[in-house]
Each structure stands twice: as structure tokens, then as C-alpha cells.
Design a protein around this motif. Structure first.
Motif: not given
Length: 71
Positions: A21-39
Motif C-alpha cells: 500500500p505504501i508503494i501504491f500511495l507513492a505511485a498514485g495507483i487508485q486500485s484498492k484491491s484487498w489492501f486494508l490501508a487503502l480503505y
């Protein structure tokens, strides 16, 4: 047995729930998938992911250390 559970949960919390999720947040990826931190609400995304990294790292460390002591 508890050490093995701690080890497995630790690595699940560390890599897919913390680091990715830290990588997703840094890259600006909007897909939440099953990462709790993105919800969680927007300002808490990064602190929750960092908490997962810290708790998961500790669980993985102590679980692995206990398993190594058994052998």
C-alpha cells in the motif's frame, strides 16, 4: 505453533498490507484491491500502512526468532 502463526501473520501484515500500500500511495495507483490501508479515510492511509509495517515486522521477527530457537 503460536510462533508459526505469528510468523505467517507477520509476513502478511508486512508485505501485502504494509509495504505494497505504501508503494501504491507513492505511485498514485487508485486500485484498492484487498489492501486494508487503502480503505480507511484519506489522511489515515499512510499511518495505517506504516503501522502494518511495524507490527508485521515485529511479529515476523519474533515468530522467526522463536522458530529458530526451537531447532
Amino acid at each position: 505453533m503460536i510462533a508459526i502463526i505469528a510468523q505467517v501473520l507477520g509476513f502478511v501484515m508486512l508485505i501485502p498490507q504494509g509495504i505494497l500500500p505504501i508503494i501504491f500511495l507513492a505511485a498514485g495507483i487508485q486500485s484498492k484491491s484487498w489492501f486494508l490501508a487503502l480503505y480507511v479515510p484519506e489522511p489515515m492511509n499512510l499511518p495505517v500502512a506504516i503501522a502494518f509495517v511495524l507490527v508485521g515486522g515485529l511479529l515476523a521477527f519474533f515468530g522467526t526468532r522463536t522458530v529458530i530457537r526451537w531447532t
